[in-house]
Motif scaffolding. Sequence first.
Motif, PDB file in Angstrom:
ATOM      1  N   PHE A  48       0.832  -1.205   0.000  1.00 40.95           N
ATOM      2  CA  PHE A  48       0.000   0.000   0.000  1.00 40.95           C
ATOM      3  C   PHE A  48       0.870   1.261   0.000  1.00 40.95           C
ATOM      4  CE2 PHE A  48      -3.740  -2.453   1.846  1.00 40.95           C
ATOM      5  CZ  PHE A  48      -4.567  -2.217   0.764  1.00 40.95           C
ATOM      6  N   PHE A  49       1.944   1.259   0.767  1.00 44.34           N
ATOM      7  CA  PHE A  49       2.835   2.425   0.828  1.00 44.34           C
ATOM      8  C   PHE A  49       3.502   2.690  -0.522  1.00 44.34           C
ATOM      9  CE2 PHE A  49       3.756   2.069   5.693  1.00 44.34           C
ATOM     10  CZ  PHE A  49       2.518   2.608   5.966  1.00 44.34           C
ATOM     11  N   VAL A  50       3.979   1.633  -1.168  1.00 42.96           N
ATOM     12  CA  VAL A  50       4.627   1.805  -2.476  1.00 42.96           C
ATOM     13  C   VAL A  50       3.616   2.318  -3.496  1.00 42.96           C
ATOM     14  CG1 VAL A  50       5.817   0.612  -4.366  1.00 42.96           C
ATOM     15  CG2 VAL A  50       6.377   0.047  -1.994  1.00 42.96           C
ATOM     16  N   LEU A  51       2.409   1.760  -3.469  1.00 41.59           N
ATOM     17  CA  LEU A  51       1.351   2.236  -4.358  1.00 41.59           C
ATOM     18  C   LEU A  51       1.067   3.718  -4.119  1.00 41.59           C
ATOM     19  CD1 LEU A  51      -1.136  -0.769  -4.225  1.00 41.59           C
ATOM     20  CD2 LEU A  51      -0.294   0.276  -6.329  1.00 41.59           C
ATOM     21  N   SER A  52       0.956   4.108  -2.855  1.00 38.66           N
ATOM     22  CA  SER A  52       0.683   5.507  -2.541  1.00 38.66           C
ATOM     23  C   SER A  52       1.821   6.401  -3.008  1.00 38.66           C
ATOM     24  CB  SER A  52       0.475   5.681  -1.027  1.00 38.66           C
ATOM     25  OG  SER A  52      -0.720   5.074  -0.609  1.00 38.66           O
ATOM     26  N   GLY A  53       3.066   5.975  -2.755  1.00 34.15           N
ATOM     27  CA  GLY A  53       4.204   6.773  -3.176  1.00 34.15           C
ATOM     28  C   GLY A  53       4.212   7.004  -4.675  1.00 34.15           C
ATOM     29  N   PHE A  54       3.881   5.960  -5.431  1.00 35.69           N
ATOM     30  CA  PHE A  54       3.834   6.078  -6.888  1.00 35.69           C
ATOM     31  C   PHE A  54       2.702   6.986  -7.347  1.00 35.69           C
ATOM     32  CE2 PHE A  54       1.624   4.277 -10.682  1.00 35.69           C
ATOM     33  CZ  PHE A  54       2.459   4.852 -11.642  1.00 35.69           C
TER      34      PHE A  54
ATOM     35  N   LEU B 218      -8.035  -0.802  17.150  1.00 31.51           N
ATOM     36  CA  LEU B 218      -7.753   0.239  16.166  1.00 31.51           C
ATOM     37  C   LEU B 218      -6.257   0.405  15.900  1.00 31.51           C
ATOM     38  CD1 LEU B 218     -10.311   2.994  17.277  1.00 31.51           C
ATOM     39  CD2 LEU B 218     -10.605   1.199  15.560  1.00 31.51           C
ATOM     40  N   SER B 219      -5.458  -0.548  16.318  1.00 29.65           N
ATOM     41  CA  SER B 219      -4.011  -0.432  16.103  1.00 29.65           C
ATOM     42  C   SER B 219      -3.675  -0.373  14.611  1.00 29.65           C
ATOM     43  CB  SER B 219      -3.269  -1.601  16.761  1.00 29.65           C
ATOM     44  OG  SER B 219      -3.649  -2.845  16.182  1.00 29.65           O
ATOM     45  N   THR B 220      -4.517  -0.957  13.768  1.00 24.70           N
ATOM     46  CA  THR B 220      -4.254  -0.962  12.325  1.00 24.70           C
ATOM     47  C   THR B 220      -4.322   0.437  11.717  1.00 24.70           C
ATOM     48  OG1 THR B 220      -6.597  -1.426  11.911  1.00 24.70           O
ATOM     49  CG2 THR B 220      -5.109  -3.313  12.019  1.00 24.70           C
ATOM     50  N   LEU B 221      -4.884   1.390  12.446  1.00 20.41           N
ATOM     51  CA  LEU B 221      -4.981   2.750  11.922  1.00 20.41           C
ATOM     52  C   LEU B 221      -3.633   3.453  11.884  1.00 20.41           C
ATOM     53  CD1 LEU B 221      -8.316   4.065  13.522  1.00 20.41           C
ATOM     54  CD2 LEU B 221      -7.961   2.861  11.354  1.00 20.41           C
ATOM     55  N   TRP B 222      -2.590   2.821  12.443  1.00 22.47           N
ATOM     56  CA  TRP B 222      -1.263   3.454  12.421  1.00 22.47           C
ATOM     57  C   TRP B 222      -0.814   3.744  10.988  1.00 22.47           C
ATOM     58  CZ3 TRP B 222       3.123   1.864   9.921  1.00 22.47           C
ATOM     59  CH2 TRP B 222       3.168   0.552   9.453  1.00 22.47           C
ATOM     60  N   SER B 223      -1.123   2.821  10.076  1.00 20.37           N
ATOM     61  CA  SER B 223      -0.653   3.005   8.696  1.00 20.37           C
ATOM     62  C   SER B 223      -1.383   4.166   8.016  1.00 20.37           C
ATOM     63  CB  SER B 223      -0.829   1.719   7.887  1.00 20.37           C
ATOM     64  OG  SER B 223      -2.200   1.384   7.748  1.00 20.37           O
ATOM     65  N   LEU B 224      -2.647   4.391   8.379  1.00 23.76           N
ATOM     66  CA  LEU B 224      -3.377   5.534   7.824  1.00 23.76           C
ATOM     67  C   LEU B 224      -2.818   6.845   8.379  1.00 23.76           C
ATOM     68  CD1 LEU B 224      -7.047   4.202   7.928  1.00 23.76           C
ATOM     69  CD2 LEU B 224      -5.354   4.015   6.104  1.00 23.76           C
ATOM     70  N   ALA B 225      -2.391   6.817   9.640  1.00 22.32           N
ATOM     71  CA  ALA B 225      -1.747   7.992  10.215  1.00 22.32           C
ATOM     72  C   ALA B 225      -0.448   8.298   9.482  1.00 22.32           C
ATOM     73  CB  ALA B 225      -1.478   7.764  11.712  1.00 22.32           C
ATOM     74  N   VAL B 226       0.321   7.264   9.187  1.00 20.25           N
ATOM     75  CA  VAL B 226       1.577   7.440   8.457  1.00 20.25           C
ATOM     76  C   VAL B 226       1.313   8.047   7.080  1.00 20.25           C
ATOM     77  CG1 VAL B 226       3.412   6.164   7.264  1.00 20.25           C
ATOM     78  CG2 VAL B 226       2.924   5.679   9.656  1.00 20.25           C
ATOM     79  N   GLU B 227       0.320   7.512   6.378  1.00 22.50           N
ATOM     80  CA  GLU B 227       0.022   8.029   5.042  1.00 22.50           C
ATOM     81  C   GLU B 227      -0.402   9.499   5.100  1.00 22.50           C
ATOM     82  OE1 GLU B 227      -1.506   6.110   1.895  1.00 22.50           O
ATOM     83  OE2 GLU B 227      -1.077   4.054   2.494  1.00 22.50           O
ATOM     84  N   GLU B 228      -1.232   9.841   6.065  1.00 16.70           N
ATOM     85  CA  GLU B 228      -1.696  11.221   6.163  1.00 16.70           C
ATOM     86  C   GLU B 228      -0.536  12.164   6.471  1.00 16.70           C
ATOM     87  OE1 GLU B 228      -4.269  14.115   5.510  1.00 16.70           O
ATOM     88  OE2 GLU B 228      -4.656  11.969   5.239  1.00 16.70           O
TER      89      GLU B 228
END
Length: 374
Positions: free
Chosen positions: A47-53, A139-149
Amino acid sequence: MQRQPEYFSQLDGLRAIAIILVILFHWFPEGQGINVLANGPLGVTLFFVLSGFLITRILLLSRAAVHETGIAQIYKHFLLRRVLRIFPLYYFLLFIIWQAKSIPFIPDINTDFYIYPAHYILYISNFLLEKTTNWSDLLSTLWSLAVEEQFYIFWPLVILSVPLRYMEKVIAGTILLGIISRLVLSFFGHNLGVLMPTCLDAFGLGALWAFVMIYHESPEIFLRNLKIFAAGGLAFFLFFCFTQVDSVLLTLFFRTSMAVFCLFFVAHASYRKGFKSVFGKILDNSALRYIGKISYGLYIYHMVVPSILLPLILKIVHRIFKVEIILTDAVGKTLSLALVITVASLSWFFFESPINGLKKYINLRTVRMRLNRH
């Protein structure tokens, strides 16, 4: 600048694979069976690589409008579009979890949200998780959404302001910064890898492909070299998974190994018509692409459904029909899967998609189309 398509169908297939990996990781015992591989970290890294691209590509194609509208206008439009896509569902989930605690027959919810609501509301739950290490938090999985934001806040300023002749070096430096930050932060005991700087190599690799795809005369050379690096990334990933080593190498290169491997698929799926092999047909499968389309909803709901919604439905059935239903693990997971797909689908068609449609009033797409004519 090369003319590029607006939509890459096979990336939806990759999003589907990413969310499937995440669900497998969270629904099955860690380190056992199918999860002997680090499926969750691999899915999040994809997901991170996709977002970066995708984000970098949008921003690079918007650069030519800077002299007309200014960086501030493009930055504002970019953030508004991200807000429309991400915020509504995220805050809807927080609202549901907050209200759920006052409903007596809903199962107890294990989350730090009730104690530290500001961390979740302000998209800094990754800082809280780094402090508490409470992975059992619903809600620990929300960490990745925080990183993206957090990435979305500063990255547009970099891409829109750095002179193009320095851009490739800046992106390479960003990748290196992600690796170095993990090493530095580990010295201070912050080694979970959930702080935004520690994820920059994954975002940066996606950004590098966006730059190569748009500005290089022969992206095929990059793709050929990428095969070698991706093979190395896969080898390191498997080594880390099967040896269970806990060393500085793991801290430095585990995420990078996954990111390079993921980049191979992102780059090939987004170049020209994507993969032309059997794998390409799999990515273009309509069912898989649909899962990719609703993947954000699946990510938001995949912990809530089996922990709250399914038990709630069983309690309602018991209360109304006086029938107690005891599910086996396999049946419970099957029902949870059907429920989470149903909930995510309803969410997409009746909530996310209508709000997402408001993007047409924010003029970033017009800028991209105008740029493509140059």
